[in-house]
Enzyme design. Structure first.
Site, PDB file in Angstrom:
ATOM      1  N   ASP A  59       0.827  -1.214   0.000  1.00 19.14           N
ATOM      2  CA  ASP A  59       0.000   0.000   0.000  1.00 19.14           C
ATOM      3  C   ASP A  59       0.861   1.263   0.000  1.00 19.14           C
ATOM      4  O   ASP A  59       0.504   2.283  -0.602  1.00 19.14           O
ATOM      5  CB  ASP A  59      -0.997   0.000   1.156  1.00 19.14           C
ATOM      6  CG  ASP A  59      -0.332  -0.024   2.521  1.00 19.14           C
ATOM      7  OD1 ASP A  59       0.903   0.032   2.596  1.00 19.14           O
ATOM      8  OD2 ASP A  59      -1.063  -0.117   3.528  1.00 19.14           O
ATOM      9  N   GLY A  60       2.008   1.195   0.662  1.00 17.34           N
ATOM     10  CA  GLY A  60       2.920   2.330   0.644  1.00 17.34           C
ATOM     11  C   GLY A  60       3.473   2.598  -0.751  1.00 17.34           C
ATOM     12  O   GLY A  60       3.605   3.757  -1.169  1.00 17.34           O
ATOM     13  N   ARG A  73       2.830   6.096  -3.054  1.00 17.96           N
ATOM     14  CA  ARG A  73       3.857   6.925  -3.675  1.00 17.96           C
ATOM     15  C   ARG A  73       3.746   6.910  -5.198  1.00 17.96           C
ATOM     16  O   ARG A  73       3.956   7.936  -5.853  1.00 17.96           O
ATOM     17  CB  ARG A  73       5.247   6.436  -3.243  1.00 17.96           C
ATOM     18  CG  ARG A  73       5.542   6.639  -1.755  1.00 17.96           C
ATOM     19  CD  ARG A  73       6.958   6.241  -1.418  1.00 17.96           C
ATOM     20  NE  ARG A  73       7.197   4.817  -1.601  1.00 17.96           N
ATOM     21  CZ  ARG A  73       6.953   3.885  -0.677  1.00 17.96           C
ATOM     22  NH1 ARG A  73       6.470   4.252   0.505  1.00 17.96           N
ATOM     23  NH2 ARG A  73       7.207   2.619  -0.917  1.00 17.96           N
ATOM     24  N   ASP A 107      -1.535  -2.494  11.631  1.00 17.04           N
ATOM     25  CA  ASP A 107      -0.294  -3.143  12.068  1.00 17.04           C
ATOM     26  C   ASP A 107      -0.321  -3.452  13.561  1.00 17.04           C
ATOM     27  O   ASP A 107      -0.044  -4.590  13.982  1.00 17.04           O
ATOM     28  CB  ASP A 107       0.912  -2.247  11.773  1.00 17.04           C
ATOM     29  CG  ASP A 107       1.199  -2.136  10.294  1.00 17.04           C
ATOM     30  OD1 ASP A 107       0.709  -2.976   9.529  1.00 17.04           O
ATOM     31  OD2 ASP A 107       1.910  -1.189   9.904  1.00 17.04           O
ATOM     32  N   SER A 131      -2.071   9.882   2.153  1.00 21.46           N
ATOM     33  CA  SER A 131      -3.078  10.572   2.967  1.00 21.46           C
ATOM     34  C   SER A 131      -2.844  10.282   4.444  1.00 21.46           C
ATOM     35  O   SER A 131      -2.329   9.217   4.811  1.00 21.46           O
ATOM     36  CB  SER A 131      -4.493  10.128   2.574  1.00 21.46           C
ATOM     37  OG  SER A 131      -4.708   8.759   2.869  1.00 21.46           O
TER      38      SER A 131
END
Length: 223
Positions: free
Chosen positions: A56-57, A61, A78, A67
């Site tokens: 997702d990171g 990017r 996590d 967000s």
């Protein structure tokens, strides 16, 4: 201050990384619902959810969809998933206090870091450029190093869950017996233990430096 349109709010909720975050929550819910009836499926779902943490990171990017909501959703997912797994392990091994202590350290460390970052006006808890500790800077500054430590911790917990028997056993005895039976498992356990150990040291350092930041903030206000 200009008002934000409902369409813009909805669009943030529908960001690709946030949708991945919802999928992670769903996978974890299913995984823990089946953790005792199907350990293998639990391990697969839990690990895939953990893998999506990095995915997702990358999407955020790649498509410029970073967000605050996504960052908070990511951290909550996590922390809750790791906390649930540690709570399970505390019931499967003795002394269970070990896993409960790790749970407390993980939550306290990250909560203090988030709060101290907020007081400092930072946009991310991973911004530690102003910190003096080299290990903390290396952990948040080098993605591969951070991935190794986080993966080591999560994989170690998954392995311990898979190795757990029906009765409460000593975690040390289970690990030693497993290492005697398989050289490959011995290697995996050693690597994960290294990553796990570094992560716990980072958690302690992070908790101390974040607590210091809160104290310094109070001292500045009292002047």
């Amino acid at each position: 201050m200009a008002q934000t349109s409902p369409q813009k709010v909805v669009s943030v909720y529908l960001y690709i990384p946030n949708i991945i975050g919802y999928m992670r929550v769903l996978m974890n819910c299913v995984a823990f619902a089946l953790c005792f009836s199907n350990k293998t499926l639990f391990a697969i779902l839990y690990f895939f959810s953990f893998f999506c943490d990095g995915l997702d990171g990358w999407f955020a990017r790649k498509f410029n969809q970073v967000s605050t909501f996504g960052a908070v959703l990511d951290m909550i997912t996590d922390r809750v998933s790791t906390a649930c797994l540690l709570a399970l392990l505390s019931q499967l091994y003795r002394p269970g206090l070990i896993f409960l202590s790790l749970l407390g350290l993980d939550i306290a460390s990250h909560w203090l870091q988030m709060y101290s970052s907020f007081l400092s006006g930072k946009t991310s808890h991973k911004d530690v450029k102003d910190k003096s500790n080299w290990l903390l800077k290396a952990y948040y500054g080098q993605r591969l190093f951070m991935a190794f430590c986080c993966s080591g911790s999560e994989v170690l917990y998954i392995i311990l869950f898979l190795l757990a028997g029906n009765q409460s056993e000593s975690v040390l005895d289970v690990c030693l017996n497993a290492m005697k039976q398989s050289s490959l498992l011995s290697l995996i356990l050693c690597l994960t233990l290294i990553g796990w150990g570094i992560k716990q040291v980072v958690n302690i350092i992070q908790m101390k430096t974040a607590a210091d930041s809160c104290v310094f903030y109070d001292m500045k206000r009292s002047r």
